[in-house]
Design a protein around this motif. Structure first.
Motif, PDB file in Angstrom:
ATOM      1  N   SER A  49       0.727  -1.095   0.005  1.00 15.71           N
ATOM      2  CA  SER A  49      -0.031   0.044   0.005  1.00 15.71           C
ATOM      3  C   SER A  49       0.646   1.160   0.018  1.00 15.71           C
ATOM      4  CB  SER A  49      -0.987  -0.013   1.228  1.00 15.71           C
ATOM      5  OG  SER A  49      -0.046   0.090   2.456  1.00 15.71           O
ATOM      6  N   GLU A  50       0.381   2.418  -0.324  1.00 15.56           N
ATOM      7  CA  GLU A  50       1.226   3.674  -0.413  1.00 15.56           C
ATOM      8  C   GLU A  50       1.459   4.240   1.019  1.00 15.56           C
ATOM      9  OE1 GLU A  50       2.562   5.594  -2.861  1.00 15.56           O
ATOM     10  OE2 GLU A  50       2.294   3.848  -3.700  1.00 15.56           O
ATOM     11  N   GLU A  55       5.835   4.471   4.965  1.00 16.23           N
ATOM     12  CA  GLU A  55       6.338   4.189   6.140  1.00 16.23           C
ATOM     13  C   GLU A  55       7.630   3.923   5.931  1.00 16.23           C
ATOM     14  OE1 GLU A  55       6.117   0.264   8.499  1.00 16.23           O
ATOM     15  OE2 GLU A  55       4.127   1.051   8.664  1.00 16.23           O
ATOM     16  N   MET A  56       7.882   3.082   4.981  1.00 11.14           N
ATOM     17  CA  MET A  56       9.440   2.702   4.811  1.00 11.14           C
ATOM     18  C   MET A  56      10.543   3.762   4.300  1.00 11.14           C
ATOM     19  SD  MET A  56       8.377  -0.853   2.757  1.00 11.14           S
ATOM     20  CE  MET A  56       9.874  -1.654   2.518  1.00 11.14           C
ATOM     21  N   ARG A  57       9.747   4.626   3.439  1.00 17.45           N
ATOM     22  CA  ARG A  57      10.815   5.735   3.008  1.00 17.45           C
ATOM     23  C   ARG A  57      10.970   6.659   4.414  1.00 17.45           C
ATOM     24  NH1 ARG A  57       7.079   5.757  -1.396  1.00 17.45           N
ATOM     25  NH2 ARG A  57       6.267   7.700  -0.634  1.00 17.45           N
ATOM     26  N   THR A  58       9.954   6.790   5.023  1.00 21.22           N
ATOM     27  CA  THR A  58      10.256   7.642   6.290  1.00 21.22           C
ATOM     28  C   THR A  58      11.205   6.868   7.295  1.00 21.22           C
ATOM     29  OG1 THR A  58       8.002   8.570   6.134  1.00 21.22           O
ATOM     30  CG2 THR A  58       9.119   8.853   8.353  1.00 21.22           C
ATOM     31  N   TYR A  72      13.766  -4.079   6.997  1.00 21.99           N
ATOM     32  CA  TYR A  72      12.937  -4.401   5.836  1.00 21.99           C
ATOM     33  C   TYR A  72      13.219  -5.582   4.892  1.00 21.99           C
ATOM     34  CZ  TYR A  72       9.937  -0.431   7.312  1.00 21.99           C
ATOM     35  OH  TYR A  72       9.442   0.222   8.079  1.00 21.99           O
ATOM     36  N   LEU A  73      14.599  -5.706   4.960  1.00 21.36           N
ATOM     37  CA  LEU A  73      15.131  -6.867   3.956  1.00 21.36           C
ATOM     38  C   LEU A  73      15.132  -8.029   4.645  1.00 21.36           C
ATOM     39  CD1 LEU A  73      15.559  -6.595   1.162  1.00 21.36           C
ATOM     40  CD2 LEU A  73      18.222  -6.404   1.729  1.00 21.36           C
ATOM     41  N   PHE A  74      15.570  -8.302   6.002  1.00 19.34           N
ATOM     42  CA  PHE A  74      16.063  -9.467   6.885  1.00 19.34           C
ATOM     43  C   PHE A  74      15.183  -9.780   7.963  1.00 19.34           C
ATOM     44  CE2 PHE A  74      20.209  -7.699   4.742  1.00 19.34           C
ATOM     45  CZ  PHE A  74      20.120  -8.886   3.606  1.00 19.34           C
ATOM     46  N   SER A  75      14.421  -8.720   8.216  1.00 26.03           N
ATOM     47  CA  SER A  75      13.710  -9.070   9.619  1.00 26.03           C
ATOM     48  C   SER A  75      12.593 -10.143   9.534  1.00 26.03           C
ATOM     49  CB  SER A  75      12.933  -7.751  10.210  1.00 26.03           C
ATOM     50  OG  SER A  75      11.760  -7.157   9.190  1.00 26.03           O
ATOM     51  N   ASP A  76      12.284 -10.818  10.693  1.00 23.27           N
ATOM     52  CA  ASP A  76      11.073 -11.757  10.739  1.00 23.27           C
ATOM     53  C   ASP A  76       9.614 -11.221  10.388  1.00 23.27           C
ATOM     54  OD1 ASP A  76      13.253 -13.444  11.440  1.00 23.27           O
ATOM     55  OD2 ASP A  76      12.834 -13.587  13.450  1.00 23.27           O
ATOM     56  N   GLU A  90      10.027  -5.882  -3.030  1.00 25.59           N
ATOM     57  CA  GLU A  90       9.216  -4.905  -1.796  1.00 25.59           C
ATOM     58  C   GLU A  90       9.889  -3.659  -1.811  1.00 25.59           C
ATOM     59  OE1 GLU A  90       7.668  -6.524   1.582  1.00 25.59           O
ATOM     60  OE2 GLU A  90       6.262  -7.884   0.541  1.00 25.59           O
ATOM     61  N   VAL A  91      11.346  -3.736  -1.408  1.00 33.76           N
ATOM     62  CA  VAL A  91      11.783  -2.618  -1.172  1.00 33.76           C
ATOM     63  C   VAL A  91      12.090  -1.639  -2.280  1.00 33.76           C
ATOM     64  CG1 VAL A  91      14.234  -1.509  -0.112  1.00 33.76           C
ATOM     65  CG2 VAL A  91      13.064  -3.633   1.070  1.00 33.76           C
ATOM     66  N   LEU A  92      12.341  -2.310  -3.234  1.00 27.85           N
ATOM     67  CA  LEU A  92      12.456  -1.473  -4.595  1.00 27.85           C
ATOM     68  C   LEU A  92      10.985  -0.817  -5.027  1.00 27.85           C
ATOM     69  CD1 LEU A  92      14.573  -3.736  -6.875  1.00 27.85           C
ATOM     70  CD2 LEU A  92      15.258  -1.321  -6.035  1.00 27.85           C
ATOM     71  N   TYR A  93      10.162  -1.513  -4.720  1.00 27.21           N
ATOM     72  CA  TYR A  93       8.821  -0.955  -5.014  1.00 27.21           C
ATOM     73  C   TYR A  93       8.415   0.241  -4.028  1.00 27.21           C
ATOM     74  CZ  TYR A  93       3.590  -1.061  -5.948  1.00 27.21           C
ATOM     75  OH  TYR A  93       2.307  -0.598  -6.102  1.00 27.21           O
ATOM     76  N   ALA A  94       8.957   0.014  -2.759  1.00 23.53           N
ATOM     77  CA  ALA A  94       8.569   1.072  -1.847  1.00 23.53           C
ATOM     78  C   ALA A  94       9.307   2.309  -2.128  1.00 23.53           C
ATOM     79  CB  ALA A  94       8.954   0.655  -0.324  1.00 23.53           C
TER      80      ALA A  94
END
Length: 479
Positions: A49-50, A55-58, A72-76, A90-94
Motif C-alpha cells: 500500500s502507499e 512508512e518505509m521511506r520515512t 525491511y530486507l531481513f527482519s522476521d 518489495e523494497v524497490l517498490y517502496a
C-alpha cells in the motif's frame, strides 16, 4: 546475520564500482514509467500500500541505510519471507521502482545494485517546502527574490531549431544515424587525443548556426536587468547567453562553448569561428601559430633525416605549430571550468535565495548536483517540457520554456515586459492547468504549434543554405 545477508548489505552500501551508469538510466526509466502511469507498471495495491511505502521511506530517512535494510530486507516481520529476492522487490517498490520489467525480470545481483542507487537517491532527495506549492507562489518568489541562481539546459534553445542531445531527435540520435555506434565518443577527451578526426567528422552536427536567442534567453536577461541574477549556470555550448547580453561575471558556461578554441600542443587560443570552416568540411583544424625555436630545429633535423622532396609542405610544417585545435567545450573526461566550483561553493551557496532550473533533464553530473548542493530551504522551481522524476521541486511548470516564461512575465507586470520577435509572431494563448500536486502544464493550441514549427523549419533551411549569412541579412537578433 547470515553470510548472504552480510554480502547484500555490503553490496548495497558500496558506493564505488558495484554499479555503473546503466543503472542510472534503468532507475530513471522505472521511476518515469510509474509517474506516467505506464502499462508495464504495477498497480499500487499489487505489492504494498502507499501507506506502507511512505512508512518505509520515512524510516529510511530517520534511521539510515543499514537499519533500514535490516528491518525491511531481513527482519522476521518483513512481509515477504520466502527469499531475499522477493524482499528486495518489495523494497524497490517502496522506493518508487514500479516497473514489472525490473521487478520480474532482474536477477538478485542486478536488483541489489539498483537498490543501492535507489536508496542513495532517496536519501539525497530534497523535501519540498510546505509554503511553496502553487504557480502563484512561484511568480511571487521571482518577484521578491534578490539573488536568483539559474540552471539552464538545451531546452532554452530548441525553439531556435537547435537540437538537444538525448531526445529522439537529438544529437546522439543523429550521430547514430550517421553510423556512429557510440555517439558519446565524439565528445570523449581520450578519443579526441587519439584520433581528432572523429570529432571533426561529426562535430558539424553541433556547430552553432545562429546568433539570435530565444524568449527564454530574453527572460534571463530581464532577471539580470531587474538586478536579481546571481549566476546563470548553463550547460549549453551555443554561447547564446552572451548574444542575449548576459554579463560575463554572471555567467558560468559549465560545459564550455565554441566561442574560443585552444591548441592542444602550444596552448594558443583563437576565436572559435576560425575553426568553423574546417569543422564544416570535416577537416582537422591545425594551429597556425609560429612554432617554438626548439620545435623548429627538431623538425628540421627530422626532415633532413627523412630526405623528403616536398620542401614547400615541409617548410610550412616546420615553421607553424601545427598542433590540433580543440574548441573550448568540455569533453567527457575533462574537468569543468574552475569557476564552476569556486563560484558555487564560494558565493552562491551562501547568497542564493531562489533556484530556477530551465530546459534541463538534470542527468549530467556534476552540474545536476547544484540542486543538492544548495541548502534545502532555498525554494526550487522547475521549467521544462517534461517532468524531472529524480528530484523534488517545490513547483514544476511543464511546457515549452518560451511559453512558460512569457506567461510568468505577464503575471509579473511592470518592469517585466518580454519583448521578442518570436512572441510577437506567435504569442502563447493556450491553457494553463494544474495537472498534479505542485505541477502545472502549459498547453498550446495545435494551430499555434504548427505555426511555430513552420517558422523553425524555415529558419533551419535558410541557415543550411547560407551558414555564414553572406547571401542576405544575418539570421536575426531579438530585442
Amino acid at each position: 546475520m547470515s553470510s548472504k545477508e552480510q554480502t547484500i548489505l555490503d553490496d548495497a552500501s558500496d558506493g564505488g564500482e558495484s554499479f555503473t551508469s546503466i543503472f542510472e538510466d534503468i532507475l530513471d526509466a522505472a521511476q518515469a514509467s510509474d509517474a506516467e502511469g505506464s502499462e508495464d507498471g504495477y498497480e499500487t495495491s499489487e505489492i504494498l500500500s502507499e501507506e506502507k511505502c511512505l512508512e518505509m521511506r520515512t524510516y529510511l530517512r530517520a534511521h539510515g541505510e543499514q537499519k533500514f535494510l535490516l528491518k525491511y530486507l531481513f527482519s522476521d516481520d518483513a512481509s515477504a519471507t520466502d527469499t531475499s529476492e522477493s524482499n528486495i522487490r518489495e523494497v524497490l517498490y517502496a522506493l518508487g521502482i514500479r516497473s514489472s520489467v525490473v521487478l520480474e525480470s532482474f536477477d538478485e545481483a542486478a536488483m541489489v545494485q539498483l537498490l543501492q542507487l535507489a536508496i542513495t537517491r532517496e536519501l539525497s532527495r530534497r523535501i519540498p517546502l510546505d509554503n511553496v506549492t502553487t504557480l502563484d507562489d512561484a511568480i511571487s518568489l521571482i518577484k521578491n527574490a534578490k539573488n536568483i541562481v539559474l540552471l539552464t539546459g538545451a531546452g532554452i534553445s530548441t525553439s531556435l531549431g537547435i537540437p538537444d542531445f538525448r531526445s529522439d531527435s537529438g544529437i546522439y540520435k543523429r550521430l547514430e544515424a550517421m553510423g556512429l555506434s557510440e555517439p558519446q565518443e565524439v565528445f570523449d577527451l581520450h578519443v579526441f587525443r587519439e584520433d581528432p578526426s572523429i570529432f571533426y567528422t561529426f562535430s558539424k552536427e553541433i556547430l552553432p548556426t545562429v546568433t539570435r536567442f530565444s524568449p527564454t534567453h530574453a527572460f534571463i536577461k530581464l532577471i539580470q536587468d531587474n538586478d536579481k541574477l546571481l549566476t546563470n549556470y548553463t550547460q549549453n555550448i551555443d554561447n547564446l547567453e552572451s548574444h542575449a547580453g548576459i554579463l560575463k561575471d554572471k555567467l558560468v558556461q559549465c560545459h564550455g562553448s565554441f566561442a574560443f578554441a585552444t591548441c592542444q600542443n602550444c596552448g594558443h587560443k583563437v576565436p572559435g569561428d576560425e575553426l568553423f570552416a574546417d569543422i564544416r568540411m570535416g577537416v582537422v583544424s591545425r594551429c597556425k601559430q609560429a612554432a617554438s625555436a626548439d620545435l623548429v630545429q627538431s623538425r628540421k633535423r627530422k626532415r633532413a633525416s627523412d630526405d623528403d622532396d616536398d620542401e614547400e609542405q615541409d617548410a610550412q610544417e616546420v615553421d607553424q605549430c601545427n598542433g590540433v585545435m580543440k574548441p573550448d567545450i568540455t569533453f567527457f573526461g575533462e574537468a569543468l571550468p574552475k569557476t564552476f566550483e569556486t563560484r558555487l561553493l564560494g558565493q552562491d551557496i551562501d547568497n542564493c535565495d531562489l533556484l530556477i532550473c530551465i530546459g534541463t533533464s538534470l542527468k549530467v553530473a556534476p552540474v545536476s548536483e547544484i540542486i543538492r548542493v544548495l541548502p534545502s530551504h532555498i525554494p526550487q522551481i522547475y521549467i521544462s517540457r517534461t517532468p524531472c522524476t529524480h528530484a523534488e521541486f517545490d513547483v514544476s511548470l511543464l511546457g515549452n520554456c518560451d511559453d512558460v516564461v512569457e506567461y510568468i512575465c505577464k503575471e509579473l507586470g511592470e518592469g517585466w515586459e518580454l519583448t521578442h520577435e518570436m512572441i510577437a509572431e506567435n504569442a502563447f494563448n493556450g491553457e494553463v492547468a494544474k495537472t498534479a500536486d505542485r505541477t502545472y502544464t502549459f498547453t498550446r493550441t495545435s494551430g499555434a504549434d504548427k505555426t511555430q514549427e513552420a517558422d523553425i523549419m524555415k529558419q533551419e533551411e535558410t541557415e543550411r543554405n547560407d551558414p555564414d549569412g553572406k547571401n542576405g541579412t544575418s539570421p536575426g537578433e531579438s530585442n
